[in-house]
Design a protein around this motif. Structure first.
Motif, short mmCIF file in Angstrom:
data_model
loop_
_atom_site.label_atom_id
_atom_site.label_comp_id
_atom_site.label_asym_id
_atom_site.label_seq_id
_atom_site.Cartn_x
_atom_site.Cartn_y
_atom_site.Cartn_z
N VAL A 487 0.84 -1.20 0.00
CA VAL A 487 0.00 0.00 0.00
C VAL A 487 0.88 1.26 0.00
N SER A 488 1.92 1.26 0.83
CA SER A 488 2.82 2.41 0.90
C SER A 488 3.53 2.63 -0.44
N ARG A 489 3.93 1.53 -1.07
CA ARG A 489 4.62 1.60 -2.36
C ARG A 489 3.69 2.16 -3.43
N ALA A 490 2.45 1.72 -3.43
CA ALA A 490 1.47 2.22 -4.40
C ALA A 490 1.17 3.70 -4.15
N ALA A 491 1.01 4.06 -2.88
CA ALA A 491 0.72 5.45 -2.55
C ALA A 491 1.87 6.37 -2.96
N LEU A 492 3.11 5.93 -2.73
CA LEU A 492 4.27 6.73 -3.10
C LEU A 492 4.37 6.90 -4.61
N THR A 493 4.08 5.84 -5.35
CA THR A 493 4.11 5.93 -6.81
C THR A 493 3.06 6.91 -7.32
N LEU A 494 1.86 6.85 -6.77
CA LEU A 494 0.81 7.80 -7.16
C LEU A 494 1.21 9.23 -6.82
N ALA A 495 1.93 9.40 -5.71
CA ALA A 495 2.41 10.73 -5.34
C ALA A 495 3.43 11.25 -6.36
N PHE A 496 4.35 10.38 -6.81
CA PHE A 496 5.29 10.77 -7.86
C PHE A 496 4.54 11.21 -9.12
N ASP A 497 3.49 10.47 -9.47
CA ASP A 497 2.70 10.83 -10.65
C ASP A 497 2.09 12.22 -10.50
N ASP A 498 1.57 12.52 -9.32
CA ASP A 498 0.97 13.84 -9.08
C ASP A 498 2.00 14.95 -9.23
N VAL A 499 3.19 14.73 -8.68
CA VAL A 499 4.23 15.76 -8.73
C VAL A 499 4.67 16.02 -10.16
N PHE A 500 4.88 14.97 -10.93
CA PHE A 500 5.27 15.17 -12.34
C PHE A 500 4.18 15.89 -13.12
N ARG A 501 2.92 15.60 -12.80
CA ARG A 501 1.81 16.25 -13.48
C ARG A 501 1.77 17.75 -13.17
N LEU A 502 1.99 18.10 -11.91
CA LEU A 502 2.03 19.51 -11.53
C LEU A 502 3.17 20.25 -12.23
N MET A 503 4.32 19.60 -12.32
CA MET A 503 5.46 20.23 -13.00
C MET A 503 5.18 20.42 -14.48
N ALA A 504 4.49 19.48 -15.10
CA ALA A 504 4.13 19.62 -16.51
C ALA A 504 3.25 20.85 -16.73
N TRP A 505 2.27 21.06 -15.85
CA TRP A 505 1.41 22.24 -15.96
C TRP A 505 2.21 23.53 -15.77
N MET A 506 3.21 23.50 -14.88
CA MET A 506 4.03 24.69 -14.65
C MET A 506 4.79 25.07 -15.92
N PHE A 507 5.31 24.10 -16.63
CA PHE A 507 6.03 24.39 -17.87
C PHE A 507 5.09 24.91 -18.95
N LEU A 508 3.88 24.38 -18.98
CA LEU A 508 2.92 24.89 -19.96
C LEU A 508 2.55 26.34 -19.67
#
Length: 532
Positions: A487-508
Motif C-alpha cells: 500500500v505504501s509503495r502504491a501510494a508513493l508511486t501515485l504521489a510521484f505521478d501527481d508531482v510530475f503532473r504539476l510540473m508539466a502544468w508549470m512548464f505549460l
C-alpha cells in the motif's frame, strides 16, 4: 536600478588579436573546470549513505555535507563578477580551480562529520566562481556564429554533470570506496589550475577594487542567499516554519535581503550590481531560467528517488538507468545550436518547453514496476527538450550587454537557475510528502470499504508465509506488514505521478512569457570588442 554601466571599471576582455585556436583553448579549459565543479555535487549526493556510515554521522548531520556546499556556492556565484574584475579572469579561475582541488583532497581525508562539513563549505565557496566566469568569458571571447555555440556547449555541460554524477559516484563508491569521489578531482583539478595560469590571459586586474569592497553588502548577500538555501534544503524535513531553526533562518534571510537591496542602491562599491535587471528581456530570461532550473534539477532528483524508494535500486543501478538522459542531451546540443542560428529563439524555447512538459506528463503515468525500459522514452524526451530550453534562454539573457556588465549578468542569470533548482527540490519534496499521505489515506479508506477482500488477501499471504514458519501469529503479522508495504509503495508511486503532473502544468504556463522575450542584438558587444 544601479550605478550606470559607464562607471564600471574598464578591464578589456578577449582582445581582438587573440587567435581563434587560443580562444577555443581558453574556453575549453574553463568549461572543463565548470564541469568538474558541477559534477561534484551529484557525485557526492549519490554516495551520502556511504559517507554517513564511514563518518558515523547521524541523518541530520550528513545533510550538511550537501547543504553547506550549496549555501556557499550560491553566495559565490554572484560575487564572482566583482572578483573577476578585481583579480582578473585568469587569477580568479586559477585560484578557484586550485582551491577546489585542495578542498577536495581535504574532504577525502575528513576524519569526522564536522571536518567534512567545514571542508565542503570551503569547497562550495571556492568552486562556485568557475560557473559564472566561464559563461561571461565565453560570450566575451566569441562573436557571430561562434558565439551561438557557447550556450549550447555550456548548457550541455550544465545538464550532463547532474546526469552523469549518480553514475560516476555510484561506480566509484562501489569499486573503490566513498573517499575516491573526492580524490578523483585532484589530477584534473591540478591540470585546470596550471592551464588557467598559462593560457587564460584575457583581461587585466584592478586590485584597487579590493580596497573599496562593501563588506556589509557582502555579508548581507551571504545572509540572504545562505539563509534561503538552508530553508529550502532543510524545510521539507523539518515542517518548514514550524521548526524554530528554519523560522530563524527565514527571518535572517529576509533581513539580509532587505539590507542587500539597500546597499545595492546606495553603496559606492557594491559587490553585486543589479543594473542588468534594467533590461526587460533579461528579467524574463531570468524568470524562465528559474522555471528551467526548477524542472531540470527536480526531475533529475525525482527519478533516482523513485528508483531507490520504490524499486530498491542501489546507486550504481540508478546511475545506469538515468544515463540515457545524458545521451539525449548530447544529441540535442547539436540541434539546439543549429536552431539558435536559424530561427527566432522564441520558437526554439517554445518547442523546448512543450517537449519538456510532454516528458513530465509521460512520467506521470509511472507504476511501481517501471524500470529502465519504461523510463527510456520519457528520459530521452526530457534530455532532448532541456537543451532547447537552455540555449535560447542563455542567448536572451547575455547577448544584449556591454562587456562591463556581462560578468554581472552572467552571475545573476546562473544564480537564478541554481535558485530554481533549490526551490524546485524543496517544493517537490513537500508535494511528494503531502501527496503520499493523501494517497495512503485514500487507499486505507478503499481497503476499509472492501474489508473482506483485504482480509482475504492477508489470509492468503499468511497461508503462504505459514509454509515457512510454524508460528501462525507471526505469519499473520508478516502478511499484514507485506500488505502495508504494498500500500505504501502504491501510494508513493501515485504521489510521484501527481508531482510530475504539476510540473508539466508549470512548464505549460511558462509558455505565456515567451512572446514577450526578444533576443537582443550582438551589435553593441561586437562593437565594444572591436574598440578594445
Amino acid at each position: 536600478m544601479n550605478a550606470p554601466a559607464t562607471s564600471l571599471p574598464a578591464t578589456p576582455i578577449a582582445p581582438a588579436e587573440l587567435p581563434l585556436t587560443r580562444k577555443f583553448l581558453i574556453f575549453g579549459v574553463m568549461a572543463f573546470g565548470m564541469f568538474m565543479a558541477l559534477i561534484d555535487i551529484q557525485i557526492v549526493a549519490a554516495s551520502l549513505n556511504e559517507i554517513q556510515a564511514g563518518l558515523s554521522a547521524g541523518p541530520d548531520e550528513i545533510s550538511w555535507v550537501q547543504t553547506g556546499y550549496l549555501m556557499a556556492e550560491l553566495v559565490m556565484i554572484p560575487f564572482a563578477a566583482f572578483l573577476a574584475q578585481a583579480l582578473s579572469t585568469r587569477w580568479l579561475f586559477a585560484l578557484s580551480a586550485g582551491l577546489f582541488t585542495l578542498t577536495s583532497a581535504l574532504c577525502g581525508m575528513a576524519w569526522d562529520i564536522d571536518s567534512m562539513t567545514v571542508f565542503r563549505v570551503l569547497q562550495g565557496f571556492v568552486g562556485g566562481a568557475m560557473v559564472p566566469t566561464v559563461f561571461a568569458t565565453g560570450f566575451a571571447l566569441f562573436t557571430g556564429k561562434q558565439r551561438a555555440l557557447i550556450p549550447a556547449i555550456l548548457g550541455m555541460v550544465s545538464v550532463m554533470a547532474p546526469t552523469l554524477g549518480p553514475t560516476v559516484g555510484g561506480w566509484l563508491t562501489e569499486a573503490v570506496g566513498w573517499r575516491s569521489i573526492f580524490y578523483v578531482n585532484i589530477v584534473p583539478g591540478i591540470a585546470v589550475t596550471v592551464l588557467s595560469m598559462v593560457f587564460v590571459k584575457v583581461d587585466r586586474p584592478d586590485l584597487s577594487m579590493l580596497k573599496k569592497i562593501d563588506y556589509v553588502h557582502l555579508a548581507a548577500m551571504a545572509m540572504f542567499l545562505g539563509g534561503l538555501e538552508y530553508v529550502l534544503e532543510e524545510g521539507p524535513r523539518h515542517e518548514w516554519l514550524g521548526d524554530p531553526g528554519i523560522a530563524t533562518a527565514a527571518w535572517l534571510s529576509l533581513v539580509g535581503f532587505v539590507l542587500f537591496l539597500e546597499r545595492s542602491f546606495r553603496s559606492s562599491g557594491p559587490v553585486v550590481r543589479l543594473s542588468p535587471f534594467r533590461q526587460p528581456t533579461f528579467v524574463l530570461a531570468c524568470v524562465l531560467s528559474l522555471v528551467i532550473g526548477f524542472g531540470l534539477y527536480s526531475s533529475t532528483y525525482l527519478v533516482p528517488v523513485f528508483l531507490g524508494r520504490v524499486r530498491d535500486y542501489n546507486s550504481l543501478q540508478i546511475g545506469t538507468t538515468v544515463f540515457i538522459t545524458g545521451i539525449a542531451q548530447i544529441l540535442s546540443t547539436v540541434v539546439a545550436a543549429r536552431l539558435s542560428q536559424r530561427i527566432d529563439a522564441r520558437w526554439t524555447i517554445s518547442i523546448g518547453l512543450l517537449l519538456f512538459a510532454a516528458s513530465l506528463w509521460l512520467f506521470s503515468a509511472m507504476t511501481p514496476e517501471w524500470g529502465f525500459a519504461a523510463l527510456f522514452w520519457p528520459q530521452v524526451l526530457r534530455g532532448f527538450a532541456i537543451m532547447l530550453c537552455i540555449v535560447p534562454s542563455v542567448n536572451m539573457a547575455l547577448n544584449g550587454f556591454a562587456l562591463a556588465e556581462l560578468r554581472y549578468a552572467s552571475g545573476l542569470f546562473n544564480l537564478m537557475r541554481n535558485l530554481g533548482g533549490a526551490i524546485g527540490i524543496a517544493v517537490v519534496n513537500t508535494w511528494l510528502q503531502d501527496a503520499t499521505r493523501r494517497h495512503v489515506a485514500r487507499l486505507g479508506e478503499s481497503l476499509g470499504e472492501s474489508g473482506r477482500h483485504a482480509t482475504d488477501v492477508v489470509a492468503q499471504l499468511a497461508g503462504r508465509i505459514g509454509q515457512l514458519t510454524a508460528d501462525s501469529a507471526h505469519a499473520l503479522l508478516m502478511a499484514q506488514g507485506e500488505l502495508g508495504r504494498l500500500v505504501s509503495r502504491a501510494a508513493l508511486t501515485l504521489a510521484f505521478d501527481d508531482v510530475f503532473r504539476l510540473m508539466a502544468w508549470m512548464f505549460l504556463v511558462s509558455l505565456l512569457l515567451v512572446p514577450f522575450c526578444r533576443t537582443p542584438p550582438q551589435a553593441g558587444q561586437d562593437a565594444a570588442a572591436g574598440a578594445h
